[in-house]
Design a protein around this motif. Structure first.
Motif, PDB file in Angstrom:
ATOM      1  N   LEU A  63       4.708  10.021  -7.147  1.00  0.00           N
ATOM      2  CA  LEU A  63       5.672  10.216  -8.235  1.00  0.00           C
ATOM      3  C   LEU A  63       4.971  10.677  -9.504  1.00  0.00           C
ATOM      4  O   LEU A  63       5.465  11.570 -10.210  1.00  0.00           O
ATOM      5  CB  LEU A  63       6.453   8.924  -8.497  1.00  0.00           C
ATOM      6  N   LYS A  64       3.825  10.076  -9.790  1.00  0.00           N
ATOM      7  CA  LYS A  64       3.053  10.488 -10.964  1.00  0.00           C
ATOM      8  C   LYS A  64       2.650  11.955 -10.828  1.00  0.00           C
ATOM      9  O   LYS A  64       2.765  12.731 -11.783  1.00  0.00           O
ATOM     10  CB  LYS A  64       1.816   9.598 -11.102  1.00  0.00           C
ATOM     11  N   SER A  65       2.211  12.330  -9.662  1.00  0.00           N
ATOM     12  CA  SER A  65       1.820  13.712  -9.408  1.00  0.00           C
ATOM     13  C   SER A  65       3.019  14.650  -9.521  1.00  0.00           C
ATOM     14  O   SER A  65       2.915  15.745 -10.090  1.00  0.00           O
ATOM     15  CB  SER A  65       1.200  13.822  -8.017  1.00  0.00           C
ATOM     16  N   LEU A  66       4.156  14.217  -9.009  1.00  0.00           N
ATOM     17  CA  LEU A  66       5.364  15.045  -9.100  1.00  0.00           C
ATOM     18  C   LEU A  66       5.834  15.198 -10.548  1.00  0.00           C
ATOM     19  O   LEU A  66       6.321  16.262 -10.936  1.00  0.00           O
ATOM     20  CB  LEU A  66       6.479  14.464  -8.228  1.00  0.00           C
ATOM     21  N   ARG A  67       5.678  14.143 -11.342  1.00  0.00           N
ATOM     22  CA  ARG A  67       6.050  14.258 -12.761  1.00  0.00           C
ATOM     23  C   ARG A  67       5.152  15.262 -13.467  1.00  0.00           C
ATOM     24  O   ARG A  67       5.605  16.049 -14.307  1.00  0.00           O
ATOM     25  CB  ARG A  67       5.986  12.896 -13.439  1.00  0.00           C
ATOM     26  N   ALA A  68       3.860  15.251 -13.127  1.00  0.00           N
ATOM     27  CA  ALA A  68       2.936  16.233 -13.716  1.00  0.00           C
ATOM     28  C   ALA A  68       3.313  17.635 -13.265  1.00  0.00           C
ATOM     29  O   ALA A  68       3.278  18.583 -14.061  1.00  0.00           O
ATOM     30  CB  ALA A  68       1.499  15.901 -13.320  1.00  0.00           C
ATOM     31  N   LEU A  69       3.693  17.779 -11.999  1.00  0.00           N
ATOM     32  CA  LEU A  69       4.126  19.071 -11.489  1.00  0.00           C
ATOM     33  C   LEU A  69       5.393  19.532 -12.205  1.00  0.00           C
ATOM     34  O   LEU A  69       5.509  20.702 -12.594  1.00  0.00           O
ATOM     35  CB  LEU A  69       4.373  18.981  -9.983  1.00  0.00           C
ATOM     36  N   GLU A  70       6.326  18.619 -12.408  1.00  0.00           N
ATOM     37  CA  GLU A  70       7.559  18.950 -13.119  1.00  0.00           C
ATOM     38  C   GLU A  70       7.250  19.443 -14.529  1.00  0.00           C
ATOM     39  O   GLU A  70       7.805  20.443 -14.993  1.00  0.00           O
ATOM     40  CB  GLU A  70       8.474  17.729 -13.185  1.00  0.00           C
ATOM     41  N   ALA A  74       0.838  -1.206   0.000  1.00  0.00           N
ATOM     42  CA  ALA A  74       0.000   0.000   0.000  1.00  0.00           C
ATOM     43  C   ALA A  74       0.869   1.251   0.000  1.00  0.00           C
ATOM     44  O   ALA A  74       0.563   2.234  -0.698  1.00  0.00           O
ATOM     45  CB  ALA A  74      -0.926  -0.001   1.209  1.00  0.00           C
ATOM     46  N   GLN A  75       1.958   1.221   0.740  1.00  0.00           N
ATOM     47  CA  GLN A  75       2.871   2.372   0.760  1.00  0.00           C
ATOM     48  C   GLN A  75       3.515   2.553  -0.606  1.00  0.00           C
ATOM     49  O   GLN A  75       3.663   3.680  -1.088  1.00  0.00           O
ATOM     50  CB  GLN A  75       3.944   2.189   1.842  1.00  0.00           C
ATOM     51  N   LEU A  76       3.872   1.483  -1.249  1.00  0.00           N
ATOM     52  CA  LEU A  76       4.458   1.544  -2.587  1.00  0.00           C
ATOM     53  C   LEU A  76       3.466   2.167  -3.570  1.00  0.00           C
ATOM     54  O   LEU A  76       3.848   2.999  -4.408  1.00  0.00           O
ATOM     55  CB  LEU A  76       4.877   0.155  -3.040  1.00  0.00           C
ATOM     56  N   ARG A  77       2.192   1.811  -3.466  1.00  0.00           N
ATOM     57  CA  ARG A  77       1.168   2.426  -4.334  1.00  0.00           C
ATOM     58  C   ARG A  77       1.075   3.929  -4.087  1.00  0.00           C
ATOM     59  O   ARG A  77       0.995   4.711  -5.030  1.00  0.00           O
ATOM     60  CB  ARG A  77      -0.195   1.769  -4.102  1.00  0.00           C
ATOM     61  N   ARG A  78       1.113   4.331  -2.808  1.00  0.00           N
ATOM     62  CA  ARG A  78       1.056   5.768  -2.488  1.00  0.00           C
ATOM     63  C   ARG A  78       2.254   6.503  -3.057  1.00  0.00           C
ATOM     64  O   ARG A  78       2.126   7.602  -3.596  1.00  0.00           O
ATOM     65  CB  ARG A  78       0.965   5.972  -0.976  1.00  0.00           C
ATOM     66  N   VAL A  79       3.422   5.892  -2.958  1.00  0.00           N
ATOM     67  CA  VAL A  79       4.639   6.520  -3.491  1.00  0.00           C
ATOM     68  C   VAL A  79       4.548   6.644  -5.006  1.00  0.00           C
ATOM     69  O   VAL A  79       4.892   7.686  -5.581  1.00  0.00           O
ATOM     70  CB  VAL A  79       5.896   5.724  -3.074  1.00  0.00           C
TER      71      VAL A  79
END
Length: 138
Positions: free
Chosen positions: A95-102, A86-91
């Motif tokens: 990461l997907k959100s951070l890539r969109a932010l980038e 579950a923690q891996l899914r959250r990470v």
């Protein structure tokens, strides 16, 4: 060792140690005759475990669950693996959100020309436009 020494050894603030004690992540230490808390090696090891889990961005509730296993609770249903999965899914979501932010920030940077007045800045224009659009949507 005193609380300040424990904090220095583990790399955490004294307030964090007190908070972890309050939440039950660390057991209450013995008290010396002068009233000072007296922490031992077991406190340092447990605090290091909590700190490491927090560095992995594991929630305090999940750290508490992991500590119960460290303390000997049986893992009959694969709870440990499920917790980490579950923690891996959250990470991965983060990461997907951070890539969109980038991507968004890189796009903003493309609107910038160093030789301009601030009122002509493409970045500011895009930020203001986006903020106005969000405000209208709410």
């Amino acid at each position: 060792m005193k609380i300040s020494e424990l904090g220095a050894a583990a790399g955490v603030d004294v307030d964090t140690i007190r908070y972890y004690e309050k939440k039950g992540l660390l057991s209450a230490p013995a008290r010396e005759d002068n009233g000072y808390r007296s922490y031992g090696r077991a406190h340092l090891e447990r605090l290091a475990f909590v700190r490491h889990c927090r560095a992995l961005d594991i929630s305090l509730a999940d750290v508490q669950r992991l500590l119960s296993f460290v303390d000997g609770a049986p893992d009959e249903g694969g709870d440990i693996e499920a917790l980490i999965e579950a923690q891996l899914r959250r990470v991965r979501l983060r990461l997907k959100s951070l890539r969109a932010l980038e991507k968004q920030l890189a796009g903003l940077r493309e609107h910038c020309d160093a030789d301009h007045a601030s009122h002509e800045c493409g970045i500011l224009h895009e930020l203001v436009t986006s903020a106005q659009a969000e405000a209208k949507g709410t």
